[in-house]
Design an enzyme around this catalytic site. Structure first.
Site, PDB file in Angstrom:
ATOM      1  N   SER A  58      -1.311 146.040  16.185  1.00  0.00           N
ATOM      2  CA  SER A  58      -1.310 147.074  16.293  1.00  0.00           C
ATOM      3  C   SER A  58      -1.350 148.303  15.434  1.00  0.00           C
ATOM      4  CB  SER A  58       0.029 147.370  16.881  1.00  0.00           C
ATOM      5  OG  SER A  58       0.890 147.160  15.871  1.00  0.00           O
ATOM      6  N   HIS A  71       5.033 153.220  14.902  1.00  0.00           N
ATOM      7  CA  HIS A  71       3.734 152.754  14.479  1.00  0.00           C
ATOM      8  C   HIS A  71       2.625 154.499  14.539  1.00  0.00           C
ATOM      9  CE1 HIS A  71       4.783 148.882  16.384  1.00  0.00           C
ATOM     10  NE2 HIS A  71       2.599 149.079  16.074  1.00  0.00           N
TER      11      HIS A  71
END
Length: 256
Positions: free
Chosen positions: A35, A238
């Site tokens: 990711s 993230h």
């Protein structure tokens, strides 16, 4: 003084990104990984792999106009996924490969969840579990993954990027205690050190992103990573758009 130096370095790197050091029009570029390479956390994610044009890989390709660009990185990927799905999909003749991998193997998501919902001691124990995996099991998984990449792209320049330290630990107010933040950051540091060791053993280029992200962790005044995010939940912990553009992109561009 340290902050001023970091800002100066970041400015210089930004200029380097804006003006490529070489013509990439003959380069066949492949972006592999999880990711942190697919662009989770940034705007414009799409598909089952949650790829975004704001990812460092897509931005590099847009700015450098390579001869070809394969965007194979996929949110949630492990080393096994890279070996069984991504590497076989690579076209022959890649000149440049980028990758972030290892975080999901080490239990990134369940560790974060434990630290969010449990005590400081439970968080530390879960991080310790991940560190044991990094020390005892991950090296062989990374070696096998890097060997697979080299076998498929024997002449490619392979850039292995690290993970940032997620949290700022100087702020008092945050969604996690200082103790939890320190535990998670130390776990990330240990993971990065193992990734560096195995990447260099494979003859690959290791690029550290922690310097770029200094001062921009979750709960800092200018975070380059998302904190706990409800919609969409996968964005939690993230990089955000700034993290990919000002953090990962310079780190990759300087090593590509």
């Amino acid at each position: 003084m340290r902050r001023a130096i970091v800002l100066v370095i970041s400015s210089v790197l930004s200029l380097a990104v804006a003006t490529p050091a070489y013509a990439a029009s003959t380069v066949d570029y492949v972006a592999l990984g999880d990711s942190y390479s697919s662009g989770v956390g940034a705007p414009g994610q799409s598909g089952t792999c949650l790829r975004s044009n704001t990812s460092y890989a897509a931005q590099w390709a847009a700015r450098n106009d390579p001869a070809s660009f394969q965007f194979l990185a996929c949110g949630g990927a492990t080393t096994d996924d890279v070996r069984t799905s991504q590497v076989p999909a690579m076209r022959a003749g890649a000149d440049l490969v980028s990758i972030t991998i290892g975080g999901n193997d080490a239990g990134f998501a369940p560790t974060i969840l434990t630290c969010l919902t449990s005590s400081d001691s439970a968080c530390a124990a879960k991080v310790a579990e991940g560190r044991a995996y990094v020390a005892n099991t991950l090296p062989a998984e990374l070696d096998a993954t890097y060997d697979a990449i080299r076998a498929k792209a024997p002449d490619a320049r392979v850039v292995v990027l690290s993970y940032p330290l997620i949290f700022d630990t100087s702020s008092i107010l945050c969604e996690m205690s200082v103790a939890k933040r320190r535990s998670l950051n130390e776990g990330a540091r240990v993971l990065d050190e193992m990734i560096k060791q195995r990447a260099e053993a494979a003859g690959f280029v290791y690029s550290e992103v922690r310097d770029e992200f200094t001062g921009h962790g979750v709960c800092s005044s200018r975070p380059w990573l998302n904190g706990l995010t409800i919609i969409p939940p996968q964005n939690s912990y993230h990089p955000n758009g700034s993290g990919y553009t000002s953090g990962y992109l310079p780190a990759f561009s300087g090593a590509a």
